[in-house]
Design a protein around this motif. Structure first.
Motif, PDB file in Angstrom:
ATOM      1  N   ASP A 108     -16.150  33.618  43.218  1.00  0.00           N
ATOM      2  CA  ASP A 108     -16.204  34.800  44.078  1.00  0.00           C
ATOM      3  C   ASP A 108     -14.845  34.933  44.766  1.00  0.00           C
ATOM      4  OD1 ASP A 108     -16.713  36.836  45.837  1.00  0.00           O
ATOM      5  OD2 ASP A 108     -18.140  35.727  47.079  1.00  0.00           O
ATOM      6  N   CYS A 109     -13.930  35.680  44.121  1.00  0.00           N
ATOM      7  CA  CYS A 109     -12.566  35.831  44.641  1.00  0.00           C
ATOM      8  C   CYS A 109     -12.059  37.242  44.333  1.00  0.00           C
ATOM      9  CB  CYS A 109     -11.632  34.786  44.022  1.00  0.00           C
ATOM     10  SG  CYS A 109      -9.895  34.933  44.521  1.00  0.00           S
ATOM     11  N   GLU A 110     -11.645  37.958  45.357  1.00  0.00           N
ATOM     12  CA  GLU A 110     -11.081  39.294  45.149  1.00  0.00           C
ATOM     13  C   GLU A 110      -9.782  39.196  44.347  1.00  0.00           C
ATOM     14  OE1 GLU A 110     -12.366  42.184  45.950  1.00  0.00           O
ATOM     15  OE2 GLU A 110     -14.157  41.273  46.848  1.00  0.00           O
ATOM     16  N   PRO A 111      -9.577  40.054  43.350  1.00  0.00           N
ATOM     17  CA  PRO A 111      -8.376  39.951  42.496  1.00  0.00           C
ATOM     18  C   PRO A 111      -7.069  40.230  43.226  1.00  0.00           C
ATOM     19  CG  PRO A 111      -9.629  41.937  41.982  1.00  0.00           C
ATOM     20  CD  PRO A 111     -10.478  41.128  42.906  1.00  0.00           C
ATOM     21  N   ILE A 141      -5.953  39.062  46.141  1.00  0.00           N
ATOM     22  CA  ILE A 141      -5.556  38.081  47.154  1.00  0.00           C
ATOM     23  C   ILE A 141      -4.328  37.307  46.674  1.00  0.00           C
ATOM     24  CG2 ILE A 141      -6.233  35.992  48.414  1.00  0.00           C
ATOM     25  CD1 ILE A 141      -9.099  36.955  48.289  1.00  0.00           C
ATOM     26  N   ARG A 176     -12.359  33.221  50.895  1.00  0.00           N
ATOM     27  CA  ARG A 176     -12.431  34.135  52.033  1.00  0.00           C
ATOM     28  C   ARG A 176     -11.111  34.092  52.799  1.00  0.00           C
ATOM     29  NH1 ARG A 176     -15.795  35.820  49.447  1.00  0.00           N
ATOM     30  NH2 ARG A 176     -18.029  36.128  49.882  1.00  0.00           N
TER      31      ARG A 176
END
Length: 219
Positions: free
Chosen positions: A126-129, A131, A166
């Motif tokens: 779960d990692c936003e692309p 970041i 996060r």
């Protein structure tokens, strides 16, 4: 008098640092000696058996495979100990610049995926692309992989490992959660120590360096 006092303080601090460095090196040499003793003793034993003239071809093949396995373990151990000594003595060279965190995680996950598949463990991310972090890509991926490798090792077949990222106010947090056996609260301060292993897992493969390396890399 003030300058003279300051001079003695500096000399005392330098002497203390020298003693600490000496103790650290002595401890490191002792640990390395202890860790390599067992695989070398095993290799000598297998070589002695292989020299017996009455050994059957089947047993010879078996002991050759076992010897090759011991050599691989020793090679892995020596590579790990070299990393550890470089981190201990702070002789690593860091290339810190803005990196896409998802790429770092992909590198770490890619190194852990085969072992996870062997145990039918599901890896989730779960990692936003978008970041980005200021980091050394190689060593950061190494730190994350060591945590993942530990999670795979102690999570049962059919389990799950979840990696979550996060962004906090002053840092970016990477969390690794698994469905493994967990760690007793009174031991949680010890798991990042050099060569520490939980009493219940001494029979499993491992030398207790992975989490220690992760901590030293982050430091």
């Amino acid at each position: 008098q003030g300058k003279l006092l300051r001079y003695y303080e500096i000399m005392h601090d330098s002497r203390q640092q020298s003693l600490q460095d000496k103790e650290m090196i002595q401890g490191l040499v002792s640990d390395i000696s202890h860790q390599v003793k067992t695989p070398i003793a095993n290799m000598k034993l297998y070589i002695g058996i292989l020299q017996k003239p009455d050994l059957t071809e089947e047993k010879r093949d078996l002991f050759l495979r076992t010897l090759d396995d011991q050599i691989s373990k020793l090679d892995f151990l020596m590579q790990t100990l070299v990393k550890m000594s470089r981190l201990e003595t702070r002789v690593i060279s860091l290339n810190i610049r803005s990196r896409k965190l998802l790429d770092i995680l992909a590198s770490a996950l890619g190194a852990a995926v085969c072992a996870a598949e062997d145990k039918d463990i599901r890896l989730e991310t779960d990692c936003e692309p978008g970041i980005f972090v200021a980091a050394d890509e190689k060593w950061t991926a190494e730190a994350v992989f060591n945590v993942l490798d530990n999670a795979v090792k102690y999570t049962g077949p059919g389990g799950r490992i979840h990696v979550m990222v996060r962004c906090q106010e002053v840092f970016t947090k990477i969390s690794v959660q698994d469905t493994g056996k967990g760690i007793a609260r009174e031991r949680q301060a010890e798991i990042f120590s050099r060569f520490y292993r939980e009493p219940e897992v001494h029979g499993q493969n491992g030398i207790g360096i992975g989490l220690y390396l992760a901590r030293k890399i982050l430091e």
